[in-house]
Design a protein around this motif. Sequence first.
Motif, PDB file in Angstrom:
ATOM      1  N   TRP A 440       6.226  -1.793  -4.250  1.00 18.43           N
ATOM      2  CA  TRP A 440       6.728  -1.505  -5.598  1.00 18.43           C
ATOM      3  C   TRP A 440       5.855  -2.141  -6.686  1.00 18.43           C
ATOM      4  O   TRP A 440       5.537  -1.501  -7.669  1.00 18.43           O
ATOM      5  CB  TRP A 440       8.166  -2.014  -5.722  1.00 18.43           C
ATOM      6  CG  TRP A 440       9.130  -1.277  -4.850  1.00 18.43           C
ATOM      7  CD1 TRP A 440       9.477  -1.575  -3.568  1.00 18.43           C
ATOM      8  CD2 TRP A 440       9.848  -0.088  -5.189  1.00 18.43           C
ATOM      9  NE1 TRP A 440      10.374  -0.659  -3.089  1.00 18.43           N
ATOM     10  CE2 TRP A 440      10.624   0.269  -4.072  1.00 18.43           C
ATOM     11  CE3 TRP A 440       9.918   0.703  -6.335  1.00 18.43           C
ATOM     12  CZ2 TRP A 440      11.458   1.381  -4.058  1.00 18.43           C
ATOM     13  CZ3 TRP A 440      10.745   1.820  -6.330  1.00 18.43           C
ATOM     14  CH2 TRP A 440      11.503   2.143  -5.204  1.00 18.43           C
ATOM     15  N   GLU A 441       5.525  -3.429  -6.527  1.00 17.49           N
ATOM     16  CA  GLU A 441       4.696  -4.133  -7.507  1.00 17.49           C
ATOM     17  C   GLU A 441       3.482  -4.737  -6.793  1.00 17.49           C
ATOM     18  O   GLU A 441       3.631  -5.425  -5.785  1.00 17.49           O
ATOM     19  CB  GLU A 441       5.481  -5.238  -8.214  1.00 17.49           C
ATOM     20  CG  GLU A 441       6.512  -4.721  -9.200  1.00 17.49           C
ATOM     21  CD  GLU A 441       7.895  -4.626  -8.575  1.00 17.49           C
ATOM     22  OE1 GLU A 441       8.187  -5.396  -7.651  1.00 17.49           O
ATOM     23  OE2 GLU A 441       8.684  -3.757  -9.008  1.00 17.49           O
ATOM     24  N   SER A 442       2.324  -4.504  -7.346  1.00 18.26           N
ATOM     25  CA  SER A 442       1.090  -4.863  -6.643  1.00 18.26           C
ATOM     26  C   SER A 442       0.918  -6.358  -6.436  1.00 18.26           C
ATOM     27  O   SER A 442       0.385  -6.799  -5.412  1.00 18.26           O
ATOM     28  CB  SER A 442      -0.112  -4.304  -7.407  1.00 18.26           C
ATOM     29  OG  SER A 442      -0.121  -4.776  -8.749  1.00 18.26           O
ATOM     30  N   GLY A 448       6.561  -6.367  -3.799  1.00 19.74           N
ATOM     31  CA  GLY A 448       7.766  -6.016  -4.532  1.00 19.74           C
ATOM     32  C   GLY A 448       8.901  -5.520  -3.672  1.00 19.74           C
ATOM     33  O   GLY A 448      10.000  -5.284  -4.192  1.00 19.74           O
ATOM     34  N   ALA A 467       1.118   0.425  -4.849  1.00 21.68           N
ATOM     35  CA  ALA A 467       2.393   0.106  -5.486  1.00 21.68           C
ATOM     36  C   ALA A 467       2.689   1.018  -6.674  1.00 21.68           C
ATOM     37  O   ALA A 467       1.788   1.493  -7.378  1.00 21.68           O
ATOM     38  CB  ALA A 467       2.407  -1.352  -5.934  1.00 21.68           C
ATOM     39  N   ASP A 469       3.887   0.328  -9.580  1.00 25.24           N
ATOM     40  CA  ASP A 469       3.466  -0.118 -10.904  1.00 25.24           C
ATOM     41  C   ASP A 469       1.989   0.181 -11.161  1.00 25.24           C
ATOM     42  O   ASP A 469       1.572   0.321 -12.317  1.00 25.24           O
ATOM     43  CB  ASP A 469       3.779  -1.606 -11.105  1.00 25.24           C
ATOM     44  CG  ASP A 469       2.972  -2.529 -10.212  1.00 25.24           C
ATOM     45  OD1 ASP A 469       2.453  -2.063  -9.173  1.00 25.24           O
ATOM     46  OD2 ASP A 469       2.877  -3.731 -10.518  1.00 25.24           O
ATOM     47  N   CYS A 470       1.183   0.284 -10.099  1.00 28.66           N
ATOM     48  CA  CYS A 470      -0.227   0.649 -10.269  1.00 28.66           C
ATOM     49  C   CYS A 470      -0.390   2.128 -10.594  1.00 28.66           C
ATOM     50  O   CYS A 470      -1.391   2.528 -11.198  1.00 28.66           O
ATOM     51  CB  CYS A 470      -1.008   0.340  -8.991  1.00 28.66           C
ATOM     52  SG  CYS A 470      -1.239  -1.397  -8.643  1.00 28.66           S
TER      53      CYS A 470
END
Length: 585
Positions: A440-442, A448, A467, A469-470
């Motif tokens: 989810w988040e890098s 994440g 991820a 967010d990227c």
Amino acid sequence: MQTCHDARHTTQTLTAPEWWRTAVIYQIYPRSFADASGDGVGDLRGITRRLDDLADLGVDALWLSPFMVSPQKDAGYDVADYCDVDPLFGTLADFDEMLAAAHAREIRIIVDLVPNHSSDQHPWFQEALRAAPGSAERARYIFRDGRGPGGDQPPTNWDSIFGGPAWTRVTEEDGSPGQWYLHLFDSSQPDFNWENEEVREEFRRILRFWLDRGVDGFRVDVAHGMVKDPSFPDWSPNPEAASMGGDSAPAPYWEQPGVHEIYRDWHRLLAEYDGDRALCGEAWVSTIEKTALWVRPDEMHQTFNFHYLETPWEPAALRRIIDDSLRAFGAVGAPSTWVLSNHDVVRHATRLGLTAENPQGTGIGPDFPGLPEPQHALRRARAATALMLALPGSAYLYQGEELGLPEVLDIPDEARQDPTWFRTRGERYGRDGCRVPIPWESDAPAAGFSSSGRSWLPQPEGWGTFARDCQREDAGSTLSLYRRLLEVRRAYGLGEGTLRWLDPGELPGVAEGQSEDVLALSNQDVVVLANFGATPIPLPPGRHVLASSTELVAESGAPDREDRAPLLPQDAVVWLVSPENVPLI
């Protein structure tokens, strides 16, 4: 057996008529989706926290793989209590909160039902082990005397889907060797006896329990199984066939006619509820015409189109299976479904680039011959998704494919958990590679997935580059492609449209002999081109590009500019529309 108690409260379901005919349904594998508790296993609260991301993606419904009480010998497909949530995933209150939050976002919820077998920890099976041969307790499952002197040989030569024999001998209460019980999967998953009315009535109670809570439907595990040939003949399967069935000569435990009366019974039960509740079957059936028998008007509403999933990335083969699917399902008044990945197959961002055979359920590892170059395989996967989502009917997505996740190959042997790995003594890798928790988040712990950094299967190095967010603000990312495709699909009503094939030879600029490398179709006002050949093809003039699976190129191979004719490169799909229809979105 502890029968299902009444739901403490219900939630109102959504009311759009026959929503399942055109829905894009997103599969969540709960233990690998999002972990809110920090124990390294995904849970229901994790799903609730990520619902806005799924609403932003644009899906219509979520299918949740099993989250019921289970010893987790087969990741929840071994159920010990069908009417409660396993503490690993939360509580019934967590489920109700998640369901209400999804409905508030106009997202429906489909739960996984596992009726072919239970866990060996299920109260019924524990009662059966304590009971005598011929008892009512044993009649709920499939117990048989063995063959040969002293009954030392299994009742049949059937093999388990996970490897090894499909029968296990029990030790009776007095310590003597006893009868054998059937388990088409792991020995911890004994098969129910669906000739027993007590079994049928119990599953009616289970269905009502979840329907009363407000679920919108059920995905039915092993929907082509459950009923076995009553003569129990020996059977030797084709070693090249998929482990879950689909052989041209069906096994005596697949495709038996008796399953259809079960689904007619369930169809009548669901029809008592408002909101158009739906049944979708996991049926690995020998032909697409036979698959359509599962979705006749009084049976299931959908069944997975595994014939499409298994079709190679070749234009003639794809056109043939698309035609066959629309014809077969249309003949019984059902929508075709389309699917490329799920929790049982190698992710299509890897599979479509493989150059060696890989039967379903076998899995792949670092020593697999014919591994693809990752970007090449992802390019094909993006194109395959763009083609799939342009087709009329309903489509299924598997969590993480919208991020372009590949199959994970290098899981350490000691970390593997699929029963296939253990029952074949490492000969087959199994399905762990498509089940690794998603990022989810890098820069967060466990990318994440879990705030603690724990992860029930290890995430590979570099997982964070995929991820969400990227990818969220990157117009060229796989996530952005999926969002765009779903946006256009909904705006132009492609799910309820009609497919018409176009002759690639009539497209301007397509050279003679090149048309066999191109698929061209229209659905509603959208024209779809797929190029499988090495030579880029020009786009028809006067059309607006709605979406493209990859960057278009100019005649020189340089990035497209306004003063140059755009070309569609190899392994790419583009959606086009006339300028006057662009205002739809």
